[in-house]
Design a protein around this motif. Sequence first.
Motif, PDB file in Angstrom:
ATOM      1  N   SER A 109      -3.879 -35.387  40.006  1.00 18.60           N
ATOM      2  CA  SER A 109      -4.023 -36.069  38.649  1.00 18.60           C
ATOM      3  C   SER A 109      -4.667 -37.497  38.862  1.00 18.60           C
ATOM      4  CB  SER A 109      -2.495 -36.063  38.143  1.00 18.60           C
ATOM      5  OG  SER A 109      -1.622 -36.973  38.762  1.00 18.60           O
ATOM      6  N   GLY A 110      -4.931 -38.201  37.612  1.00 18.69           N
ATOM      7  CA  GLY A 110      -5.371 -39.203  37.542  1.00 18.69           C
ATOM      8  C   GLY A 110      -6.751 -39.507  37.504  1.00 18.69           C
ATOM      9  N   PHE A 111      -7.720 -38.460  37.599  1.00 17.80           N
ATOM     10  CA  PHE A 111      -9.122 -38.736  37.562  1.00 17.80           C
ATOM     11  C   PHE A 111      -9.762 -38.150  36.235  1.00 17.80           C
ATOM     12  CE2 PHE A 111      -7.806 -38.013  41.773  1.00 17.80           C
ATOM     13  CZ  PHE A 111      -8.700 -38.999  42.548  1.00 17.80           C
ATOM     14  N   ASP A 112     -10.726 -39.075  35.743  1.00 16.84           N
ATOM     15  CA  ASP A 112     -11.396 -38.564  34.555  1.00 16.84           C
ATOM     16  C   ASP A 112     -12.561 -37.723  34.577  1.00 16.84           C
ATOM     17  OD1 ASP A 112     -10.001 -40.962  33.021  1.00 16.84           O
ATOM     18  OD2 ASP A 112     -11.199 -41.960  34.636  1.00 16.84           O
ATOM     19  N   ALA A 113     -13.017 -37.512  35.527  1.00 17.22           N
ATOM     20  CA  ALA A 113     -14.090 -36.595  35.896  1.00 17.22           C
ATOM     21  C   ALA A 113     -14.160 -35.955  37.307  1.00 17.22           C
ATOM     22  CB  ALA A 113     -15.496 -37.073  35.438  1.00 17.22           C
ATOM     23  N   VAL A 114     -14.765 -34.768  37.625  1.00 19.02           N
ATOM     24  CA  VAL A 114     -14.861 -34.174  38.769  1.00 19.02           C
ATOM     25  C   VAL A 114     -16.294 -34.016  39.142  1.00 19.02           C
ATOM     26  CG1 VAL A 114     -14.212 -32.079  40.004  1.00 19.02           C
ATOM     27  CG2 VAL A 114     -12.345 -33.207  38.677  1.00 19.02           C
ATOM     28  N   ILE A 115     -16.832 -34.211  40.313  1.00 21.14           N
ATOM     29  CA  ILE A 115     -18.250 -33.725  40.638  1.00 21.14           C
ATOM     30  C   ILE A 115     -17.913 -32.772  41.718  1.00 21.14           C
ATOM     31  CG2 ILE A 115     -20.297 -34.421  41.581  1.00 21.14           C
ATOM     32  CD1 ILE A 115     -20.025 -37.195  40.090  1.00 21.14           C
ATOM     33  N   ASN A 116     -18.672 -31.449  41.424  1.00 26.16           N
ATOM     34  CA  ASN A 116     -18.762 -30.438  42.131  1.00 26.16           C
ATOM     35  C   ASN A 116     -19.875 -30.497  43.245  1.00 26.16           C
ATOM     36  OD1 ASN A 116     -18.979 -27.948  43.533  1.00 26.16           O
ATOM     37  ND2 ASN A 116     -18.962 -26.856  41.510  1.00 26.16           N
ATOM     38  N   ILE A 117     -19.894 -30.785  44.468  1.00 22.95           N
ATOM     39  CA  ILE A 117     -20.577 -30.761  45.555  1.00 22.95           C
ATOM     40  C   ILE A 117     -20.863 -29.901  46.265  1.00 22.95           C
ATOM     41  CG2 ILE A 117     -21.412 -32.308  47.408  1.00 22.95           C
ATOM     42  CD1 ILE A 117     -19.061 -34.304  45.755  1.00 22.95           C
ATOM     43  N   GLN A 118     -22.024 -29.528  46.693  1.00 25.20           N
ATOM     44  CA  GLN A 118     -22.260 -28.078  47.404  1.00 25.20           C
ATOM     45  C   GLN A 118     -21.970 -28.322  48.817  1.00 25.20           C
ATOM     46  OE1 GLN A 118     -23.600 -25.114  46.151  1.00 25.20           O
ATOM     47  NE2 GLN A 118     -23.552 -25.963  44.047  1.00 25.20           N
ATOM     48  N   GLY A 119     -21.211 -27.419  49.323  1.00 25.19           N
ATOM     49  CA  GLY A 119     -20.849 -27.512  50.566  1.00 25.19           C
ATOM     50  C   GLY A 119     -21.733 -26.838  51.780  1.00 25.19           C
ATOM     51  N   ASP A 120     -23.035 -26.441  51.206  1.00 28.07           N
ATOM     52  CA  ASP A 120     -23.864 -26.096  52.257  1.00 28.07           C
ATOM     53  C   ASP A 120     -25.260 -27.055  52.321  1.00 28.07           C
ATOM     54  OD1 ASP A 120     -25.205 -25.583  49.737  1.00 28.07           O
ATOM     55  OD2 ASP A 120     -25.122 -23.408  49.973  1.00 28.07           O
TER      56      ASP A 120
END
Length: 249
Positions: free
Chosen positions: A88-99
């Motif tokens: 918890s506690g995050f306003d946004a999430v960035i999805n970063i490619q693992g490859d």
Amino acid sequence: MKILGVIPARFASTRFPGKPLIDLEGKSMIQRVYEQTQQATSLADVIVATDDTQIFQAVKQFGGNVIMTANTHVSGTDRCAEVAQKVSGFDAVINIQGDEPLIDPNQINLVAGCFNDISTQIATLVKKIETYEELYNFNTPKVLLNDKREAIYFSRQTLPYLRDVEPNKWLEKHTFYKHIGIYGYKTPTLSIISQLETGSLEKAEGLEQLRWIENGFNIKVAITHTDTLAIDTPSDVNKVLKAIKNDKV
């Protein structure tokens, strides 16, 4: 805004099983992605999200943050949504490619910057198409933008169609953009989109972002001038190793 970077990483890749753990000049791929991501000044924290105990232990071994997630997720977005529920506690999430072991931290910052506009729900990156090989490659998704710099459609087809222009002249007459696969989501938006049913557009194109557009979500776009270098198959490894060695010089 307080932004979390999440790196989805699964072992059971169809084209390249176990690729997060391959060795790239003394470091695993997932470690290289993690270390590059940590350099993004826009992120408050970075977490690897995996469903595999080997990847989990490897991240722990190099001192990274990692969370075990369900093995039923069909996309990185779904895996990010589970992390957002647990942390918890995050306003946004960035999805970063693992490859993408050489991911440019500035690209992450560009996506994060889209949330300076309070109306942004989802954000992503595009890059100007420079070659006809990319323009007519069905594996390179194209993006149509509106005047607010929002994505209004993604397609594997070359869009828009230029009427009365020869195909070998299209790049001279119009600016085309390709999609760079990194996403940012407002945390409440991420929770909602992870529960949406697959729509007809997504089924047609095989592009999950069309599900969000079909359901009325806006996708803010930032433009990058840097290309990405991903490892999709074993044949891609040598290209990345060469880039790593050149970077050391």
